[in-house]
Design an enzyme around this catalytic site. Structure first.
Site, PDB file in Angstrom:
ATOM      1  N   GLN A 247      63.809 -84.495  61.302  1.00 20.56           N
ATOM      2  CA  GLN A 247      64.548 -84.537  60.043  1.00 20.56           C
ATOM      3  C   GLN A 247      66.011 -84.190  60.261  1.00 20.56           C
ATOM      4  O   GLN A 247      66.901 -84.760  59.627  1.00 20.56           O
ATOM      5  CB  GLN A 247      63.912 -83.573  59.041  1.00 20.56           C
ATOM      6  CG  GLN A 247      64.178 -83.927  57.594  1.00 20.56           C
ATOM      7  CD  GLN A 247      63.630 -85.299  57.241  1.00 20.56           C
ATOM      8  OE1 GLN A 247      62.670 -85.774  57.817  1.00 20.56           O
ATOM      9  NE2 GLN A 247      64.275 -85.983  56.312  1.00 20.56           N
ATOM     10  N   HIS A 250      68.909 -86.844  61.150  1.00 21.68           N
ATOM     11  CA  HIS A 250      69.479 -87.762  60.173  1.00 21.68           C
ATOM     12  C   HIS A 250      70.975 -87.544  59.986  1.00 21.68           C
ATOM     13  O   HIS A 250      71.744 -88.502  59.883  1.00 21.68           O
ATOM     14  CB  HIS A 250      68.796 -87.579  58.808  1.00 21.68           C
ATOM     15  CG  HIS A 250      67.542 -88.365  58.641  1.00 21.68           C
ATOM     16  ND1 HIS A 250      67.527 -89.735  58.571  1.00 21.68           N
ATOM     17  CD2 HIS A 250      66.250 -87.972  58.518  1.00 21.68           C
ATOM     18  CE1 HIS A 250      66.283 -90.152  58.421  1.00 21.68           C
ATOM     19  NE2 HIS A 250      65.500 -89.100  58.388  1.00 21.68           N
ATOM     20  N   GLU A 312      62.700 -82.540  49.416  1.00 17.61           N
ATOM     21  CA  GLU A 312      62.390 -83.961  49.575  1.00 17.61           C
ATOM     22  C   GLU A 312      61.030 -84.159  50.254  1.00 17.61           C
ATOM     23  O   GLU A 312      60.198 -84.940  49.788  1.00 17.61           O
ATOM     24  CB  GLU A 312      63.500 -84.612  50.402  1.00 17.61           C
ATOM     25  CG  GLU A 312      63.327 -86.088  50.659  1.00 17.61           C
ATOM     26  CD  GLU A 312      64.402 -86.626  51.583  1.00 17.61           C
ATOM     27  OE1 GLU A 312      64.584 -87.852  51.606  1.00 17.61           O
ATOM     28  OE2 GLU A 312      65.067 -85.828  52.284  1.00 17.61           O
ATOM     29  N   HIS A 313      60.817 -83.491  51.381  1.00 17.15           N
ATOM     30  CA  HIS A 313      59.555 -83.576  52.121  1.00 17.15           C
ATOM     31  C   HIS A 313      58.959 -82.184  52.286  1.00 17.15           C
ATOM     32  O   HIS A 313      59.684 -81.235  52.593  1.00 17.15           O
ATOM     33  CB  HIS A 313      59.761 -84.127  53.541  1.00 17.15           C
ATOM     34  CG  HIS A 313      60.513 -85.411  53.630  1.00 17.15           C
ATOM     35  ND1 HIS A 313      61.893 -85.470  53.742  1.00 17.15           N
ATOM     36  CD2 HIS A 313      60.082 -86.705  53.635  1.00 17.15           C
ATOM     37  CE1 HIS A 313      62.273 -86.734  53.818  1.00 17.15           C
ATOM     38  NE2 HIS A 313      61.204 -87.500  53.753  1.00 17.15           N
ATOM     39  N   ASP A 343      58.393 -92.320  56.898  1.00 13.91           N
ATOM     40  CA  ASP A 343      59.681 -93.008  56.839  1.00 13.91           C
ATOM     41  C   ASP A 343      59.543 -94.499  57.104  1.00 13.91           C
ATOM     42  O   ASP A 343      60.463 -95.265  56.817  1.00 13.91           O
ATOM     43  CB  ASP A 343      60.648 -92.416  57.874  1.00 13.91           C
ATOM     44  CG  ASP A 343      61.202 -91.067  57.459  1.00 13.91           C
ATOM     45  OD1 ASP A 343      61.083 -90.723  56.270  1.00 13.91           O
ATOM     46  OD2 ASP A 343      61.730 -90.354  58.332  1.00 13.91           O
ATOM     47  N   HIS A 402      65.516 -94.156   4.274  1.00 15.19           N
ATOM     48  CA  HIS A 402      64.369 -94.398   5.142  1.00 15.19           C
ATOM     49  C   HIS A 402      63.085 -94.448   4.313  1.00 15.19           C
ATOM     50  O   HIS A 402      62.256 -95.345   4.462  1.00 15.19           O
ATOM     51  CB  HIS A 402      64.244 -93.278   6.190  1.00 15.19           C
ATOM     52  CG  HIS A 402      65.161 -93.428   7.355  1.00 15.19           C
ATOM     53  ND1 HIS A 402      66.529 -93.461   7.236  1.00 15.19           N
ATOM     54  CD2 HIS A 402      64.902 -93.542   8.694  1.00 15.19           C
ATOM     55  CE1 HIS A 402      67.075 -93.588   8.433  1.00 15.19           C
ATOM     56  NE2 HIS A 402      66.116 -93.638   9.334  1.00 15.19           N
TER      57      HIS A 402
END
Length: 415
Positions: A247, A250, A312-313, A343, A402
């Site tokens: 990870q 990245h 995220e993960h 991924d 209404h």
């Protein structure tokens, strides 16, 4: 990697409670780029593409180029793209909402009508390397949802991106990236058609541009630096270290965190990270800046810290732990559930919420590419049956007109 006791609250907060930092200077630059394309059209767009993307030829990739490029991709990579696409389609097919009708009261029928968006834009990052997997993850769910036109942009279109575009059913592909590509998709030019929604991850310029155009063009969500949280009490140190490094490679801003009640595991993972650390790339910097191991007072605290982060993960050891995790973009359970496999080829989407956004939603899905509209049908008797309640609420809110618009029909229905 640094090891922190959970009792050191300030240190834990510094590691876990990070939110996107706004860069006012960058936002001003992005605003100028977006405005130039919105007002200047193709002239401004091509000028930006030449300046920022190094464009030195046609902006659009022709169908013939796409087919020739795809044919040049090594067979093993083409097969991998095909396998990933099949899995993504299978998962996406289960995500599409279906049109249905509900009758809450006799004579009152509500149709929940599901229709695909007309045209979507898929942003494909092209930083150090083009990411054909991101094209598959964005375009295939749109195609499964029934979107007829899919426009993809990528600053570095190589043969693998062309192969992914062909496999995913992309309608048009452009050699464009950055804020100018987002602006072209959001507002349209003579060359690039305006889309209903823009999806896909990108760098800080792309994220800022998506946020800027969001009032005029729907987007998926803010995509910040990638994140992983591993919750483990008895995992394999070398495997956990491999996930953290994967990870971290990245981006220098990526976050990789282990939460464990085991001091022994914490030390073993730290040693394994040192042993496996690549000599180059951003992983070392990312782990030194944003990585860490928190030794918790038990698995309950580890789960609580993960929920606080909403990453995220998340990778965890057991289904029992996974069942308690409600704030995560995606969850991997068990030793063999390698996060990196998600991924690419598990079929689950890798376009996921970051920076705490998993508090409110999960990853991109086929449901993000449809409109759900309600179509309401009332008979005379159906209206008469609900009119007293409707007019009572209207008058309670001070909206006499209404109530009158209902009464004028209900009186006739009661005759």
């Amino acid at each position: 990697m640094r090891i922190i006791a959970s009792t050191r609250r300030a240190a834990v907060a510094s590691l876990l409670d990070r939110r996107p930092r706004r860069d006012a200077a960058l936002e001003r630059r992005v605003a100028r780029i977006v405005d130039s394309v919105r007002l200047g059209g193709d002239t401004a767009l091509i000028a930006c593409a030449r300046r920022f993307d190094g464009l030195d030829g046609p902006c659009e990739v022709t169908r013939e180029e796409i087919e020739a490029g795809a044919a040049a991709v090594p067979p093993a990579v083409r097969a991998a793209i095909g396998l990933a696409a099949r899995h993504i389609r299978r998962v996406a097919a289960a995500q599409v909402p279906r049109t249905r009708s509900v009758t809450p009261s006799p004579g009152v029928r509500i149709e929940l009508r599901v229709r695909p968006l007309d045209r979507v834009g898929c942003y494909v990052p092209g930083g150090r390397y083009p990411l054909p997997s991101s094209l598959l993850m964005t375009a295939i769910p749109a195609r499964v949802a029934g979107v007829p036109e899919i426009v993809a942009v990528c600053p570095k279109v190589d043969a693998t991106v062309m192969a992914a575009a062909l496999e995913a059913g992309v309608t048009r592909l452009f050699r464009l990236g950055g804020a100018h590509a987002v602006a072209a998709l959001a507002y349209g030019t003579a060359l690039v058609p305006r889309v209903d929604k823009i999806v896909g991850p990108g760098n800080a310029y792309v994220a800022a541009a998506k946020a800027l155009v969001a009032p005029d063009c729907a987007i998926d969500f803010h995509a910040g630096p990638s994140e992983i949280v591993v919750i483990s009490s008895a995992g394999r140190p070398a495997w956990i270290a491999a996930d953290l490094i994967a990870q971290a490679e990245h981006d220098p801003d990526a976050r990789a965190i282990l939460l464990t009640p085991s001091r022994r595991l914490a030390g073993a993972v730290a040693r394994a990270v040192r042993a496996q650390m690549p000599k180059d790339g951003p992983a070392r910097l990312a782990l030194s800046r944003n990585g860490g191991i928190v030794v918790t007072r038990g698995i309950d605290e580890a789960v609580a810290l993960s929920e606080r982060t909403a990453p995220e993960h998340v990778v965890c050891d057991t289904d029992a732990v996974a069942a308690r995790l409600t704030r995560a973009g995606t969850i991997f359970v068990g030793a063999h559930s390698a996060q990196a496999s998600g991924d690419y080829v598990t079929g689950s989407n890798h376009v996921l919420p970051t920076s705490g956004a998993a508090r409110a939603r999960g990853g991109l899905s086929a449901a993000d590419f449809v409109r759900i509209s309600s179509v309401q049908r009332l008979t005379a008797r159906g209206l008469a049956r609900i009119a007293p309640a409707a007019t009572a609420l209207a008058r309670a809110e001070g909206l006499a007109a209404h109530a009158a618009s209902i009464d004028i029909r209900a009186r006739r229905a009661r005759r």
